[in-house]
Design a protein around this motif. Sequence first.
Motif, PDB file in Angstrom:
ATOM      1  N   LEU A   1       0.788  -1.226   0.000  1.00 48.11           N
ATOM      2  CA  LEU A   1       0.000   0.000   0.000  1.00 48.11           C
ATOM      3  C   LEU A   1       0.825   1.283   0.000  1.00 48.11           C
ATOM      4  O   LEU A   1       0.322   2.333  -0.387  1.00 48.11           O
ATOM      5  CB  LEU A   1      -0.932   0.013   1.219  1.00 48.11           C
ATOM      6  N   ASP A   2       2.038   1.220   0.431  1.00 50.22           N
ATOM      7  CA  ASP A   2       2.883   2.403   0.552  1.00 50.22           C
ATOM      8  C   ASP A   2       3.276   2.952  -0.823  1.00 50.22           C
ATOM      9  O   ASP A   2       3.263   2.243  -1.822  1.00 50.22           O
ATOM     10  CB  ASP A   2       4.142   2.041   1.337  1.00 50.22           C
ATOM     11  N   GLN A   3       3.614   4.228  -0.869  1.00 52.22           N
ATOM     12  CA  GLN A   3       4.052   4.846  -2.122  1.00 52.22           C
ATOM     13  C   GLN A   3       5.358   4.216  -2.608  1.00 52.22           C
ATOM     14  O   GLN A   3       5.596   4.119  -3.806  1.00 52.22           O
ATOM     15  CB  GLN A   3       4.244   6.343  -1.920  1.00 52.22           C
ATOM     16  N   ASN A   4       6.203   3.791  -1.698  1.00 52.09           N
ATOM     17  CA  ASN A   4       7.468   3.122  -2.041  1.00 52.09           C
ATOM     18  C   ASN A   4       7.388   1.640  -1.700  1.00 52.09           C
ATOM     19  O   ASN A   4       8.305   1.070  -1.114  1.00 52.09           O
ATOM     20  CB  ASN A   4       8.628   3.762  -1.267  1.00 52.09           C
ATOM     21  N   SER A   5       6.323   0.991  -2.098  1.00 56.40           N
ATOM     22  CA  SER A   5       6.107  -0.409  -1.742  1.00 56.40           C
ATOM     23  C   SER A   5       7.130  -1.316  -2.429  1.00 56.40           C
ATOM     24  O   SER A   5       7.773  -0.938  -3.405  1.00 56.40           O
ATOM     25  CB  SER A   5       4.692  -0.840  -2.127  1.00 56.40           C
ATOM     26  N   LEU A   6       7.231  -2.513  -1.907  1.00 55.84           N
ATOM     27  CA  LEU A   6       8.171  -3.479  -2.463  1.00 55.84           C
ATOM     28  C   LEU A   6       7.770  -3.878  -3.880  1.00 55.84           C
ATOM     29  O   LEU A   6       8.631  -4.133  -4.724  1.00 55.84           O
ATOM     30  CB  LEU A   6       8.244  -4.713  -1.563  1.00 55.84           C
TER      31      LEU A   6
END
Length: 102
Positions: A30-35
């Motif tokens: 969900l993060d902007q810098n997701s894996l």
Amino acid sequence: MDKLASLWAFAGKHKYWITLAVAVLIIGFLDQNSLVRRYGYMREENRLRDEIEKYRQEFEESTERLNELMVDSGAIERIARERYFMKKPNEDIYVFEGDVAE
């Protein structure tokens, strides 16, 4: 009310696992810098690096051919004959299907 109490008890017992699962969910997806995005960016970077290398090799080959043309006057005639099937007035040229580059 009994279900809410049992849910609260379950959350109390496994609060660290729940926190870890939520953190992995946020960081992984969900993060902007997701894996997942990082993996996509890494694949794109590798593809672009391969493309850069391909163009670098093409540039070196073209530069080498240009230097050859500048130095050797017979090279122009050879390339005209091989690539463009040009000929002298008293010559015959035979072109095979495998020789024609499309």
